[in-house]
Structures are given as structure tokens and as C-alpha cells.
Design a protein around this motif. Structure first.
Motif, PDB file in Angstrom:
ATOM      1  N   VAL A  61      37.800  50.128  30.552  1.00 36.52           N
ATOM      2  CA  VAL A  61      36.402  49.944  30.155  1.00 36.52           C
ATOM      3  C   VAL A  61      35.986  48.493  30.399  1.00 36.52           C
ATOM      4  O   VAL A  61      34.902  48.225  30.938  1.00 36.52           O
ATOM      5  CB  VAL A  61      36.208  50.307  28.664  1.00 36.52           C
ATOM      6  CG1 VAL A  61      34.803  49.933  28.204  1.00 36.52           C
ATOM      7  CG2 VAL A  61      36.443  51.799  28.450  1.00 36.52           C
ATOM      8  N   ALA A  62      36.846  47.566  30.016  1.00 33.72           N
ATOM      9  CA  ALA A  62      36.547  46.151  30.231  1.00 33.72           C
ATOM     10  C   ALA A  62      36.498  45.821  31.715  1.00 33.72           C
ATOM     11  O   ALA A  62      35.715  44.960  32.145  1.00 33.72           O
ATOM     12  CB  ALA A  62      37.592  45.279  29.524  1.00 33.72           C
ATOM     13  N   THR A  63      37.317  46.494  32.517  1.00 32.27           N
ATOM     14  CA  THR A  63      37.293  46.276  33.965  1.00 32.27           C
ATOM     15  C   THR A  63      35.951  46.690  34.545  1.00 32.27           C
ATOM     16  O   THR A  63      35.386  46.010  35.406  1.00 32.27           O
ATOM     17  CB  THR A  63      38.430  47.058  34.650  1.00 32.27           C
ATOM     18  OG1 THR A  63      39.681  46.548  34.186  1.00 32.27           O
ATOM     19  CG2 THR A  63      38.366  46.913  36.158  1.00 32.27           C
ATOM     20  N   ASP A  64      35.409  47.822  34.069  1.00 33.56           N
ATOM     21  CA  ASP A  64      34.084  48.242  34.509  1.00 33.56           C
ATOM     22  C   ASP A  64      33.042  47.189  34.141  1.00 33.56           C
ATOM     23  O   ASP A  64      32.152  46.875  34.938  1.00 33.56           O
ATOM     24  CB  ASP A  64      33.725  49.587  33.872  1.00 33.56           C
ATOM     25  CG  ASP A  64      33.476  50.666  34.917  1.00 33.56           C
ATOM     26  OD1 ASP A  64      34.004  50.528  36.044  1.00 33.56           O
ATOM     27  OD2 ASP A  64      32.768  51.650  34.621  1.00 33.56           O
ATOM     28  N   SER A  65      33.165  46.639  32.924  1.00 38.99           N
ATOM     29  CA  SER A  65      32.235  45.587  32.496  1.00 38.99           C
ATOM     30  C   SER A  65      32.376  44.352  33.371  1.00 38.99           C
ATOM     31  O   SER A  65      31.381  43.740  33.772  1.00 38.99           O
ATOM     32  CB  SER A  65      32.497  45.214  31.031  1.00 38.99           C
ATOM     33  OG  SER A  65      32.280  46.319  30.183  1.00 38.99           O
ATOM     34  N   TYR A  66      33.619  44.004  33.691  1.00 37.90           N
ATOM     35  CA  TYR A  66      33.866  42.838  34.541  1.00 37.90           C
ATOM     36  C   TYR A  66      33.287  43.050  35.938  1.00 37.90           C
ATOM     37  O   TYR A  66      32.592  42.183  36.477  1.00 37.90           O
ATOM     38  CB  TYR A  66      35.372  42.581  34.637  1.00 37.90           C
ATOM     39  CG  TYR A  66      35.736  41.437  35.568  1.00 37.90           C
ATOM     40  CD1 TYR A  66      35.770  40.124  35.116  1.00 37.90           C
ATOM     41  CD2 TYR A  66      36.033  41.681  36.913  1.00 37.90           C
ATOM     42  CE1 TYR A  66      36.094  39.077  35.964  1.00 37.90           C
ATOM     43  CE2 TYR A  66      36.354  40.641  37.768  1.00 37.90           C
ATOM     44  CZ  TYR A  66      36.388  39.344  37.295  1.00 37.90           C
ATOM     45  OH  TYR A  66      36.693  38.317  38.143  1.00 37.90           O
ATOM     46  N   ASN A  67      33.567  44.213  36.509  1.00 40.02           N
ATOM     47  CA  ASN A  67      33.058  44.501  37.855  1.00 40.02           C
ATOM     48  C   ASN A  67      31.536  44.484  37.890  1.00 40.02           C
ATOM     49  O   ASN A  67      30.926  43.964  38.841  1.00 40.02           O
ATOM     50  CB  ASN A  67      33.579  45.862  38.325  1.00 40.02           C
ATOM     51  CG  ASN A  67      35.059  45.858  38.625  1.00 40.02           C
ATOM     52  OD1 ASN A  67      35.645  44.812  38.921  1.00 40.02           O
ATOM     53  ND2 ASN A  67      35.699  47.011  38.529  1.00 40.02           N
ATOM     54  N   ALA A  68      30.916  45.077  36.855  1.00 46.97           N
ATOM     55  CA  ALA A  68      29.453  45.098  36.797  1.00 46.97           C
ATOM     56  C   ALA A  68      28.896  43.682  36.672  1.00 46.97           C
ATOM     57  O   ALA A  68      27.907  43.330  37.331  1.00 46.97           O
ATOM     58  CB  ALA A  68      28.987  45.955  35.627  1.00 46.97           C
ATOM     59  N   ALA A  69      29.538  42.864  35.848  1.00 49.33           N
ATOM     60  CA  ALA A  69      29.086  41.484  35.674  1.00 49.33           C
ATOM     61  C   ALA A  69      29.239  40.690  36.962  1.00 49.33           C
ATOM     62  O   ALA A  69      28.359  39.902  37.332  1.00 49.33           O
ATOM     63  CB  ALA A  69      29.876  40.812  34.540  1.00 49.33           C
ATOM     64  N   GLU A  70      30.346  40.900  37.650  1.00 53.40           N
ATOM     65  CA  GLU A  70      30.559  40.201  38.924  1.00 53.40           C
ATOM     66  C   GLU A  70      29.540  40.640  39.974  1.00 53.40           C
ATOM     67  O   GLU A  70      29.037  39.823  40.750  1.00 53.40           O
ATOM     68  CB  GLU A  70      31.977  40.486  39.435  1.00 53.40           C
ATOM     69  CG  GLU A  70      33.060  39.753  38.672  1.00 53.40           C
ATOM     70  CD  GLU A  70      32.963  38.247  38.871  1.00 53.40           C
ATOM     71  OE1 GLU A  70      33.215  37.770  39.988  1.00 53.40           O
ATOM     72  OE2 GLU A  70      32.629  37.549  37.907  1.00 53.40           O
ATOM     73  N   GLU A  71      29.228  41.932  39.985  1.00 54.00           N
ATOM     74  CA  GLU A  71      28.240  42.434  40.937  1.00 54.00           C
ATOM     75  C   GLU A  71      26.862  41.840  40.640  1.00 54.00           C
ATOM     76  O   GLU A  71      26.150  41.396  41.545  1.00 54.00           O
ATOM     77  CB  GLU A  71      28.189  43.956  40.870  1.00 54.00           C
ATOM     78  CG  GLU A  71      27.362  44.594  41.985  1.00 54.00           C
ATOM     79  CD  GLU A  71      27.492  46.103  41.994  1.00 54.00           C
ATOM     80  OE1 GLU A  71      27.478  46.689  43.083  1.00 54.00           O
ATOM     81  OE2 GLU A  71      27.594  46.712  40.907  1.00 54.00           O
ATOM     82  N   ARG A  72      26.503  41.817  39.349  1.00 50.57           N
ATOM     83  CA  ARG A  72      25.227  41.203  38.966  1.00 50.57           C
ATOM     84  C   ARG A  72      25.211  39.728  39.323  1.00 50.57           C
ATOM     85  O   ARG A  72      24.213  39.217  39.843  1.00 50.57           O
ATOM     86  CB  ARG A  72      24.997  41.356  37.459  1.00 50.57           C
ATOM     87  CG  ARG A  72      24.619  42.744  37.002  1.00 50.57           C
ATOM     88  CD  ARG A  72      24.030  42.715  35.599  1.00 50.57           C
ATOM     89  NE  ARG A  72      24.904  42.066  34.641  1.00 50.57           N
ATOM     90  CZ  ARG A  72      25.851  42.683  33.957  1.00 50.57           C
ATOM     91  NH1 ARG A  72      26.063  43.976  34.140  1.00 50.57           N
ATOM     92  NH2 ARG A  72      26.608  42.030  33.092  1.00 50.57           N
ATOM     93  N   ALA A  73      26.307  39.035  39.047  1.00 46.56           N
ATOM     94  CA  ALA A  73      26.371  37.601  39.317  1.00 46.56           C
ATOM     95  C   ALA A  73      26.202  37.319  40.805  1.00 46.56           C
ATOM     96  O   ALA A  73      25.538  36.353  41.189  1.00 46.56           O
ATOM     97  CB  ALA A  73      27.694  37.024  38.813  1.00 46.56           C
TER      98      ALA A  73
END
Length: 354
Positions: A61-73
Motif C-alpha cells: 500500500v505504501a509502495t502505491d503511495s510512493y509511486n503515485a507521489a513520485e509520478e505527481r512530483a
């Protein structure tokens, strides 16, 4: 790129791990020796399995959050750069306008002097004076135009500067969200790895057997329900390409936030497989579930993506015959598994026509 836990992270993880059991005995009912057993700690191999499942699920779940944050960034960073260029160009435009207005003002000053009636009396050729007056009026119109242009550029510059500032704040927020998710991932994976490392070899083998038995039982329940019966859809051309790409990655390790070519996480594998099929899809399993067209399980065809768990935290690619290819979790390799080995939230089709 391998993720490295810093010294402070290792200390925090060690403190958490020391609260966990030291080892387990074979069998689901065998007690796990612990220097100081207490409530909430795993005391049987079955509880260790459940704790590992929880830790790895939380990490996913945290990996999905990390990936989404990196994509947004990434998108926000590009937007900030573009806005910064616009702001710089606006400032240059203002400087050029100021220079042109200064030149026009100097020209008007030089052509000022005597009133028009006096100039006409003194001039040998009044027509020249009238022509000069016409040119002066044109110059004044030009100055007025420059003033209007300056006002417009200044307004546009203020808007773009405000947009750049707002976008920069969003970028900083995304980077913080990514850093927080990274800490959660590293903590949970490290805790799980230490817990696994404290098991004896026979206990590890039994744990793998228990995990397979649980997956088989879940898949068997799907088969009994008839949900996976008569699923015989044929792959589209793009779907076949995506399946072929996924098949070429079999045996490569799971690594959180990885998108290949040497390792993948679950949605990194599916997104890159469909990128190979010239069909870009969202990076995370949760966004794949949210954005891609949903279809019924019975209408699945190879290349479709099965979204797992109620929070859409895992994804695998259906390859036909009741099987998927997926990147399971840290410590495991990309493999083929039964499509029903985990709770199915639903199925999405990346190449579904609108």
C-alpha cells in the motif's frame, strides 16, 4: 536501484523487531519462543504468517503511495520548470518594453520645445512642421500601445509567478508524501525480513507451504463459486504483446518502486508490459483500478489486469487458463500464479474501446 535503509532507520527497525518473537517452531500450533511474550505478538507460525502478510500488504500500500507521489512530483517538476521559463520570458519582455518606452519618451522630449503656432511662424516650410506633428501623434499612439502591452505583460507575469509558486508547494508536498511512504515501506519490509530471518529453515519451508495452502484454498473457493468458469476470451493484438512482455520478465525479482528492466513491483510490471504494447496506463494499481475500463471476470481475456484486495493494492496480468503473471512481494520473483489465489476486487482492460 536498491533501496538502502539509513543508520537511523536500522535503529528504529531494530527496536521494533526486538519486540517481536525470536523464533518459531514447526506447525501452525507450535509456540514461538520469546524472551518476554506479551499481548499482540505472534506466538504461532500461523500468527507469524498473518503478521508477515500484514507487513508486506502495508508495504505494498505504501509502495502505491510512493509511486503515485513520485509520478505527481515528476509532472509537477516539469510544470514548475515550464512556468519558470514563462516567468523568465515575461521579465525579459518587460525589460524590452521598458527600453522601447524610454526611447519613445526621449524622442518626445527632443521634439518638444516651442508651441506649434510659434514653430509655424518661424519655419521656412510649415508643411515640414505639420508632418512632424503627425509623426509625433503617431509616436504618442505607439507609446500608448507600449503602455497597454506593459500592463498586459505585468498582469500575465503576476499570474504565472503565482502559478509557479503554487505548483512548487504542490511539488514539495508530493516529495514529502513520497519520503513518508518510503519510510513506511522500509520499516515494514525490514521488520518482516528480520522476522523471517529468525525462523529456522524447516519453519521457513513450513511457512511457504502454509502460504501456498492459503492461496490454493482461496483459488479453490473462486472455482467453486463458478466465477472463473468458462473464461475463454482471446487476447487482442496489444494484449498478446503485453502478455509476451510480462512472460519475458519471469524470474526477475520484486523490488518496490521498480519499473524494470532488472526488477519490478506489481504495477511496475503491468504498466511496462502495456507500455511495450504502445498503450500507456497509470503507474499504480489503485490508479489502474480507478481509471481503466472495468469488465466482468467471466469476460476476461489475456492481457487484462486483475486488481486484488479491497484497497486495490495489488495487480496481476491475466494470461489465460485461470493464471496470472505478477510480481508478488519483496523477497519473491515474478511468477505465474492462480488468478484466484487472492481476493479479486475486479478486472480492468487497458485496450477497451471507449
Amino acid at each position: 536501484m536498491r533501496k538502502v535503509i539509513g543508520k537511523g532507520g536500522r535503529t528504529a527497525v531494530t527496536a521494533v523487531v526486538l519486540c517481536l518473537v525470536a523464533a518459531t517452531a514447526q506447525g501452525s500450533a507450535t509456540a514461538v519462543p520469546s524472551p518476554a511474550p506479551g499481548p499482540g505478538r505472534p506466538t504461532t507460525l500461523a500468527e507469524v504468517r498473518d503478521e508477515l502478510d500484514r507487513l508486506y500488504h502495508d508495504a505494498e500500500v505504501a509502495t502505491d503511495s510512493y509511486n503515485a507521489a513520485e509520478e505527481r512530483a515528476g509532472k509537477q517538476s516539469a510544470r514548475v520548470a515550464a512556468l519558470a521559463e514563462d516567468v523568465a520570458a515575461g521579465r525579459i519582455a518587460l525589460e524590452r518594453l521598458a527600453s522601447r518606452m524610454g526611447a519613445a519618451a526621449r524622442a518626445q522630449y527632443r521634439s518638444g520645445g516651442l508651441p506649434l503656432d510659434v514653430q509655424l511662424l518661424l519655419s521656412a516650410d510649415p508643411d515640414d512642421i505639420l508632418d512632424e506633428v503627425g509623426r509625433a501623434r503617431q509616436a504618442q499612439h505607439g507609446v500608448d500601445g507600449l503602455l497597454r502591452e506593459q500592463t498586459r505583460v505585468q498582469k500575465e507575469l503576476r499570474v504565472k509567478s503565482a502559478a509557479a509558486s503554487a505548483q512548487l508547494k504542490k511539488l514539495q508536498g508530493s516529495r514529502k508524501a513520497g519520503a513518508d511512504a518510503r519510510k513506511r515501506i522500509e520499516k515494514r519490509i525490514a521488520t518482516a525480513k528480520v522476522l523471517e530471518a529468525r525462523l529456522e529453515e524447516k519453519e521457513r519451508r513450513r511457512l511457504l507451504e502454509m502460504q501456498k495452502e492459503a492461496a490454493d484454498e482461496t483459488h479453490a473457493a473462486y472455482l467453486r463459486s463458478g466465477s472463473l468458469k468458462d473464461v475463454r476470451g482471446k487476447a487482442s493484438e496489444q494484449g498478446a504483446t503485453a502478455v509476451a512482455f510480462a512472460g519475458e520478465q519471469l524470474g526477475k525479482p520484486y523490488e518496490w518502486a521498480a519499473e524494470g528492466p532488472d526488477s519490478y513491483d506489481c504495477s511496475g510490471l503491468t504498466s511496462q508490459a502495456w507500455a511495450a504494447a504502445k498503450r500507456p496506463i497509470p503507474r499504480t494499481s489503485q490508479e489502474q483500478w480507478r481509471q481503466l475500463p472495468r469488465i466482468g471476470v467471466k469476460t476476461m481475456r489475456p492481457g487484462d489486469l486483475i486488481i486484488y484486495h479491497r484497497d486495490a493494492s495489488h495487480v496481476g496480468m491475466y494470461i489465460g487458463g485461470g493464471s496470472i503473471i505478477h510480481a508478488p512481494r519483496p523477497g519473491r520473483n515474478i511468477t505465474v500464479a492462480d488468478a484466484g489465489s487472492m481476493y479479486i476486487l475486479g478486472v480492468v482492460r487497458p485496450d477497451q474501446l471507449p
